[in-house]
Design an enzyme around this catalytic site. Structure first.
Site, PDB file in Angstrom:
ATOM      1  N   ASP A 146       0.870  -1.166   0.000  1.00 24.35           N
ATOM      2  CA  ASP A 146       0.000   0.000   0.000  1.00 24.35           C
ATOM      3  C   ASP A 146       0.915   1.226   0.000  1.00 24.35           C
ATOM      4  O   ASP A 146       2.092   1.138   0.381  1.00 24.35           O
ATOM      5  CB  ASP A 146      -0.887  -0.033   1.249  1.00 24.35           C
ATOM      6  CG  ASP A 146      -1.735   1.211   1.392  1.00 24.35           C
ATOM      7  OD1 ASP A 146      -2.381   1.612   0.410  1.00 24.35           O
ATOM      8  OD2 ASP A 146      -1.732   1.800   2.496  1.00 24.35           O
ATOM      9  N   ASP A 181       0.031   5.050   1.006  1.00 22.43           N
ATOM     10  CA  ASP A 181      -0.105   5.960   2.143  1.00 22.43           C
ATOM     11  C   ASP A 181      -0.081   5.197   3.459  1.00 22.43           C
ATOM     12  O   ASP A 181      -0.929   4.335   3.701  1.00 22.43           O
ATOM     13  CB  ASP A 181      -1.423   6.740   2.043  1.00 22.43           C
ATOM     14  CG  ASP A 181      -1.508   7.571   0.777  1.00 22.43           C
ATOM     15  OD1 ASP A 181      -1.009   8.698   0.784  1.00 22.43           O
ATOM     16  OD2 ASP A 181      -2.075   7.074  -0.220  1.00 22.43           O
ATOM     17  N   ASP A 183      -1.560  -0.917   5.904  1.00 29.10           N
ATOM     18  CA  ASP A 183      -1.805  -0.383   7.252  1.00 29.10           C
ATOM     19  C   ASP A 183      -3.284  -0.132   7.513  1.00 29.10           C
ATOM     20  O   ASP A 183      -3.639   0.592   8.450  1.00 29.10           O
ATOM     21  CB  ASP A 183      -1.018   0.933   7.451  1.00 29.10           C
ATOM     22  CG  ASP A 183      -1.607   2.083   6.656  1.00 29.10           C
ATOM     23  OD1 ASP A 183      -1.873   1.889   5.448  1.00 29.10           O
ATOM     24  OD2 ASP A 183      -1.814   3.164   7.229  1.00 29.10           O
TER      25      ASP A 183
END
Length: 223
Positions: free
Chosen positions: A16, A18, A175
């Site tokens: 991922d 960000d 996250d």
């Protein structure tokens, strides 16, 4: 941190963007605070906005202006936020500590790596370019690159198809709960990035990730 019992040697790692690969919260928070200042509201400190950064415009508008989808002003403010963000995409964004070494180690081992994010393509590429990673990534899949975004598995499966690797031999690192759900739907091993934004009041242990990593360099032990 536990480990992953690979049936076959891993071939690739997908990240991922960000809150996992890069710390983009400063620029995202700056765009939100731009809207607050336009409304004569004081800027919010970054530590207040950081947990919401992975949720993009939706999460930051909720955290900073208490505006949610369905609100009469939501779409107008979402567009204003995206416009403000477009002017500060890589002002403060940087790789998380240790991530540069992880990427170099993956390349040294001959493992492919790429990015699968829900960030729109028009923002993803400038950020990757600003980080000096656009040409190094084997694949970059944005939120509008496929017909569905995460938590749908299609972005991850598309990334594997473009790399020519098997989902079962690819690790996805994220996250946010959506990242882990997407990996599970793609039957892909997953690692929760505990160094990331994680949302608010989240019990990462309940996401169902195969492993939880405290630091980017923990990933190398899984491979």
């Amino acid at each position: 941190m536990t480990t992953i019992a690979w049936a076959h040697p891993p071939e690739a790692v997908l990240f991922d963007l960000d809150g996992t690969l890069a710390d983009t919260a400063g620029d995202l928070g700056g765009a939100l605070n731009h809207l607050r200042l336009q409304r004569c509201l004081p800027a919010l400190p970054l530590d207040v906005l950081r947990p919401h950064a992975s949720a993009g415009a939706r999460g930051l508008l909720a955290a900073g202006l208490d505006i949610h989808p369905g609100h009469p002003e939501y779409e107008e403010l979402r567009q204003a936020f995206l416009s403000a963000y477009e002017h500060c995409l890589a002002d403060t964004t940087e790789l998380f500590a240790g991530m540069a070494e992880v990427l170099s180690a993956l390349e040294a081992r001959g493992l492919d790596w790429g990015v699968v994010t829900n960030k729109p393509h028009r923002f993803t590429l400038p950020v990757m370019r600003g980080l000096g990673l656009e040409a190094r990534a084997g694949v970059i899949i944005s939120g509008d690159s496929t017909a569905h975004a995460k938590p749908h598995p299609l972005p991850l499966l598309t990334a594997c198809e473009r790399l020519g690797v098997s989902p079962q031999r690819t690790l996805y690192v994220g996250d946010d709960l959506r990242d882990i759900q997407a990996a599970q739907a793609a039957e892909m091993p997953s690692a929760a990035a505990a160094w990331g934004y994680l949302g608010t009041a989240e019990d990462v242990g309940r996401w169902g990730a195969d492993v939880i990593c405290a630091h980017p360099q923990d990933l190398l032990a899984l491979l």
